[in-house]
Motif scaffolding. Structure first.
Motif, PDB file in Angstrom:
ATOM      1  N   ARG A   1       0.835  -1.211   0.000  1.00 28.29           N
ATOM      2  CA  ARG A   1       0.000   0.000   0.000  1.00 28.29           C
ATOM      3  C   ARG A   1       0.867   1.259   0.000  1.00 28.29           C
ATOM      4  NH1 ARG A   1      -5.208   0.073   1.806  1.00 28.29           N
ATOM      5  NH2 ARG A   1      -5.065   2.148   0.894  1.00 28.29           N
ATOM      6  N   ASP A   2       1.518   1.497  -1.143  1.00 27.34           N
ATOM      7  CA  ASP A   2       2.452   2.621  -1.260  1.00 27.34           C
ATOM      8  C   ASP A   2       1.810   3.955  -0.908  1.00 27.34           C
ATOM      9  OD1 ASP A   2       4.594   0.996  -2.024  1.00 27.34           O
ATOM     10  OD2 ASP A   2       3.994   1.075  -4.124  1.00 27.34           O
ATOM     11  N   GLU A   3       0.564   4.173  -1.337  1.00 31.58           N
ATOM     12  CA  GLU A   3      -0.092   5.460  -1.066  1.00 31.58           C
ATOM     13  C   GLU A   3      -0.375   5.622   0.424  1.00 31.58           C
ATOM     14  OE1 GLU A   3      -3.320   2.526  -1.228  1.00 31.58           O
ATOM     15  OE2 GLU A   3      -1.550   2.821  -2.463  1.00 31.58           O
ATOM     16  N   LEU A   4      -0.681   4.531   1.103  1.00 30.49           N
ATOM     17  CA  LEU A   4      -0.939   4.597   2.530  1.00 30.49           C
ATOM     18  C   LEU A   4       0.355   4.804   3.308  1.00 30.49           C
ATOM     19  CD1 LEU A   4      -3.126   4.486   4.649  1.00 30.49           C
ATOM     20  CD2 LEU A   4      -2.936   1.998   4.640  1.00 30.49           C
ATOM     21  N   LEU A   5       1.407   4.113   2.912  1.00 27.99           N
ATOM     22  CA  LEU A   5       2.717   4.331   3.529  1.00 27.99           C
ATOM     23  C   LEU A   5       3.137   5.788   3.381  1.00 27.99           C
ATOM     24  CD1 LEU A   5       4.363   1.047   2.289  1.00 27.99           C
ATOM     25  CD2 LEU A   5       4.141   1.706   4.693  1.00 27.99           C
ATOM     26  N   ALA A   6       2.942   6.344   2.188  1.00 28.23           N
ATOM     27  CA  ALA A   6       3.304   7.744   1.941  1.00 28.23           C
ATOM     28  C   ALA A   6       2.474   8.683   2.822  1.00 28.23           C
ATOM     29  CB  ALA A   6       3.112   8.083   0.464  1.00 28.23           C
TER      30      ALA A   6
END
Length: 94
Positions: free
Chosen positions: A48-53
């Motif tokens: 979940r790249d967008e959530l990590l960001a």
């Protein structure tokens, strides 16, 4: 004092981008401070790249630690390898 573990923070997709996540996160931080915690620990699905960001924009940093993704088949079988990345946010006095 140990970390406060924050789990299952979510906002319904139709309600996102309205500041609700920030509001919930601030409330969790305030609660953690009241308990005497010095940081918040969370786990985020590795893909979940967008959530990590989002969490990183809000002061969380990756610890380099991971946890196994739950494998209870009652909730489905992942189609790819999933891990949980641990992130921590130090809390300052406010």
């Amino acid at each position: 004092m140990p970390d406060l573990y924050l789990g299952m923070l979510s906002v319904e997709p139709a309600q996102q981008a309205r500041g609700l996540g920030k509001f919930l996160l601030r409330a969790a931080e305030s609660h953690a401070r009241q308990l005497g915690c010095t940081s918040i620990l969370i786990s985020v699905i590795s893909v979940r790249d967008e959530l990590l960001a989002w969490y990183e924009r809000h002061g969380f940093r990756r610890t380099g630690e991971t946890a196994a993704f739950p494998t209870d088949t009652r909730f489905g079988i992942p189609r790819q390898q999933l891990d949980l990345l641990l992130l921590r946010k130090p809390l300052s006095e406010e």
